[in-house]
Scaffold this active site. Structure first.
Site, PDB file in Angstrom:
ATOM      1  CG  ASP A 160      23.308  28.062  43.812  1.00  0.00           C
ATOM      2  OD1 ASP A 160      24.097  28.687  43.101  1.00  0.00           O
ATOM      3  OD2 ASP A 160      22.645  27.201  43.545  1.00  0.00           O
ATOM      4  CG  ASN A 409      20.104  26.055  53.561  1.00  0.00           C
ATOM      5  OD1 ASN A 409      19.053  25.299  53.657  1.00  0.00           O
ATOM      6  ND2 ASN A 409      21.093  26.370  52.926  1.00  0.00           N
ATOM      7  CD  GLU A 410      22.478  22.764  51.722  1.00  0.00           C
ATOM      8  OE1 GLU A 410      23.492  22.911  51.095  1.00  0.00           O
ATOM      9  OE2 GLU A 410      21.792  21.894  51.041  1.00  0.00           O
ATOM     10  CG  ASN A 463      18.357  20.922  52.573  1.00  0.00           C
ATOM     11  OD1 ASN A 463      17.091  21.036  52.821  1.00  0.00           O
ATOM     12  ND2 ASN A 463      19.125  22.314  52.461  1.00  0.00           N
ATOM     13  CE1 TYR A 465      18.532  19.774  45.261  1.00  0.00           C
ATOM     14  CE2 TYR A 465      20.180  19.826  47.321  1.00  0.00           C
ATOM     15  CZ  TYR A 465      19.035  20.484  46.426  1.00  0.00           C
ATOM     16  OH  TYR A 465      18.272  21.712  46.876  1.00  0.00           O
ATOM     17  CE1 TYR A 469      24.243  20.077  42.145  1.00  0.00           C
ATOM     18  CE2 TYR A 469      22.744  20.055  43.910  1.00  0.00           C
ATOM     19  CZ  TYR A 469      23.442  20.698  42.698  1.00  0.00           C
ATOM     20  OH  TYR A 469      22.974  21.973  42.770  1.00  0.00           O
ATOM     21  CD  GLU A 501      17.705  23.473  49.833  1.00  0.00           C
ATOM     22  OE1 GLU A 501      18.509  23.032  48.922  1.00  0.00           O
ATOM     23  OE2 GLU A 501      17.801  24.369  50.437  1.00  0.00           O
ATOM     24  CD1 TRP A 546      16.822  24.141  45.135  1.00  0.00           C
ATOM     25  CD2 TRP A 546      16.108  24.991  47.044  1.00  0.00           C
ATOM     26  NE1 TRP A 546      17.491  25.101  45.233  1.00  0.00           N
ATOM     27  CE2 TRP A 546      16.830  25.883  46.453  1.00  0.00           C
ATOM     28  CE3 TRP A 546      15.013  25.225  48.046  1.00  0.00           C
ATOM     29  CZ2 TRP A 546      17.272  27.038  46.968  1.00  0.00           C
ATOM     30  CZ3 TRP A 546      15.479  26.453  48.515  1.00  0.00           C
ATOM     31  CH2 TRP A 546      16.376  27.444  47.970  1.00  0.00           C
ATOM     32  CE  LYS A 565      19.483  21.366  42.076  1.00  0.00           C
ATOM     33  NZ  LYS A 565      20.682  22.645  41.592  1.00  0.00           N
TER      34      LYS A 565
END
Length: 597
Positions: A160, A409-410, A463, A465, A469, A501, A546, A565
């Site tokens: 992203d 990452n992720e 990470n 949210y 989300y 994040e 983040w 963000k």
């Protein structure tokens, strides 16, 4: 690989500026064999995508060409001559006059091409660089190229942030002696007031090596001989977060009294360790405050900019941040050097972002096919990932600001095949650098119940949210989710846990008295909810929001002019949340906020 610098035995010429520029579809089959037939010019360093108003250039799939004339200094006749690219995103081919002289794959690490036998001191040559921003399932980061209904190729990628491409960092012509210092590895320690600096020096030939360390005032405080040596520093001044102190280490390759080559690099004496639930710097518990960031600015894209660098560090100091993660790729080495000098702690990350087909499947987390498979992350992908680790650690191993490697990452660490993919990479990273802890940033689909690889790593980096989300604009529910999530990781691992994040998209100027997504008040309240939860766990070691600033992304209906963000806008104006973070972080000085039970 040593960074080119000016020393008594080395010289360099900066090749930044405006280069001739064209895309492959508008040039001949062998454009490097003559002056580029193009009216366009592009700035270096800068991504090329936003420089021009032509959409065909911005969205180009394939090769682009940069070209300029270069003159070699007259005094380099007895030297080895190289051209160095601090980065070429994501692959490069280098031509001198009509000949291909070098290639490199990997968009965020530097590479040298030797020109000694192809150019002459005092002469000039035509330097052409072909750069490709293309991504496939066997590149790091991954992507895919599809052919649309109009017959044109289109790049798809699984991260992203906008896939900026080009020569985003500086280009150099530099010289080194025929007998040279090729590499230096520094590790440091201390006991009481005595510091130690262990050195391993590699040279091009078997020659004598002598080394010395000078303090910030220029006084020599330690000397030694030999390619492998340990220097002791009495009354050592440690490199500390927020209080950087650097010594100058000078290495010389010598023949009797004659200096054949000389190289100086800054050294910070400090230790890093994970012990139980604690992350220790110099034996003292450290609490991360700061951000995931991006190399991103208007027009320049990912082009390195000293002015933005200085201002970003000033904003981090203003807000009370002590750290950042180089999400989601290695940043310019200038940034790490600046962090070394100013005592900012860095989590250094590879470009392995997007190794997750579950993200492609949306919030269901159901991949269209397995991530770790011949269709996507296969043996060739892992080989590219391994090479990226070698180049990242080789470049950044001597920076005191770098305290941890983040190798992905992720990733789909909850899927079959994750362990087989990552275990060899973890072994490689520990072989390359046994002194720093390892981590990876965990995607929300990877839970304490289904993750397959956390035992291989030292720090749990989440990470998450909740409230954005998941449980959007429902902070009470989000708080319960987050509380249970962190508690589960602590119970399962016994390792330090931090947040790499957490954030909520926020449009400056939108306000509400209710918990309404996209408002400045909601971003502030969202962060406050997270902080309440963090403070309940003494095992929690850090919070990196983040994001530092809004940044450009690919096209998407959920992204209006990029990812919002950031606690600062893309042009670095503070949103309301910046003031709230400043109130929380200033004065913590790297210490964990008091737990409330």
């Amino acid at each position: 690989m040593l960074k080119p610098i000016s020393t008594p035995t080395r010289e360099l010429v900066n090749l930044d500026g405006v280069w001739r520029f064209g895309i492959d579809t508008r040039l001949g089959e062998t454009p490097w064999t003559a002056r580029l037939d193009t009216p366009l010019e592009a700035a270096v360093p800068a991504s090329y995508n936003d420089l021009f108003t032509d959409p065909e250039i911005r969205d180009h799939v394939g090769w682009v060409y940069y070209q300029r004339e270069v003159r070699v200094p007259r005094g380099w006749s007895d030297e080895r001559i190289f051209v160095r690219f601090d980065a070429a995103t994501h692959a490069a081919r280098v031509y001198v006059d009509d000949a291909l002289v070098g290639e490199h794959v990997g968009g965020y690490t530097p590479f040298d091409v030797e020109l000694t036998d192809r150019v002459a001191a005092g002469g000039s040559f035509r330097l052409t660089v072909a750069v490709s921003g293309d991504l496939t399932n066997e590149t790091i980061p991954p992507g895919k190229i599809e052919v649309g209904m109009d017959g044109r190729q289109k790049q798809t990628y699984f991260h992203d942030f906008y896939n900026y491409a080009g020569l985003a960092r500086s280009v150099w012509l530099h010289s080194i002696p025929r007998i040279s210092i090729d590499d230096v590895t520094v590790t440091t320690d201390f006991e009481g007031s005595v510091g130690s600096v262990d050195l391993r020096v590699e040279t091009s030939d078997a020659v004598d090596v002598r080394v010395r360390i000078a303090d910030a005032g220029g006084e020599v405080v330690a000397e030694a001989s030999g390619a492998s040596s340990t220097l002791s520093i009495a009354d050592v001044v440690l490199w500390k977060p927020g209080a950087a102190y650097l010594y100058d280490l000078t290495i010389e390759a010598v023949d009797g009294d004659r200096v054949l080559d000389s190289y100086t690099l800054p050294v910070g004496v400090r230790t890093v360790e994970v012990r139980g639930h604690e992350f220790l710097i110099n034996g003292e518990p450290f609490y991360f405050t700061g951000f995931g960031k991006h190399e991103d600015s208007a027009v320049r894209g990912k082009g390195h900019d000293d002015a933005y660098m200085v201002h970003d560090f000033q904003l981090m100091e203003w807000i009370g941040a002590n750290s950042f993660r180089t999400s989601h790729y290695p940043y310019a080495e200038d940034v790490l050097e600046f962090a070394d000098r100013h005592g900012i702690v860095v989590i250094d990350e590879t470009a392995a972002v997007g190794l997750n087909m579950g993200v492609v499947g949306g919030m269901s987390g159901k991949p269209p096919f397995p991530t770790f498979s011949e269709q996507f992350a296969n043996d060739n992908t892992r080989a590219a990932h391994a090479q990226h680790l070698r180049e990242l650690i080789g470049r950044d191993k001597n920076h005191p600001s770098v305290v941890m490697w983040c190798i992905a990452n992720e990733p789909a660490s909850n899927e079959d095949g994750a362990r087989e993919y990552f275990e060899p990479l973890v072994d490689l990273a520990r072989e390359l650098d046994p002194t720093r802890p390892l981590t990876y940033a965990l995607v929300m689909f990877a839970t304490f119940q289904n993750d397959r690889i956390i035992d291989l790593f030292d720090v749990v980096s989440l990470n998450r949210y909740y409230g954005w989300y998941v449980a959007t604009a429902d902070l009470p529910t989000a708080e319960r989710y987050l509380q249970g999530d962190i508690a589960g990781w602590i119970e399962r691992t016994g390792k330090p846990v931090m947040m790499t994040e957490y954030g909520a998209d926020t449009q400056p100027g939108i306000h509400s008295v209710w918990d309404q997504a996209w408002t400045e008040e909601y971003q502030r309240d969202y962060l406050a909810m997270n902080h309440r939860v963090f403070d309940r766990f003494p095992q929690f070691v850090g919070e990196q929001v983040w994001n530092f600033a809004d940044f450009a992304t690919s096209n998407g209906i959920h992204r209006v002019d990029g990812n919002k963000k950031g606690v600062f806008t893309r042009d670095r104006k503070p949103k309301s949340a910046a003031w709230a973070l400043r109130e929380r972080w200033r004065g913590l000085d790297g210490r964990k906020p008091g737990a409330d039970g």
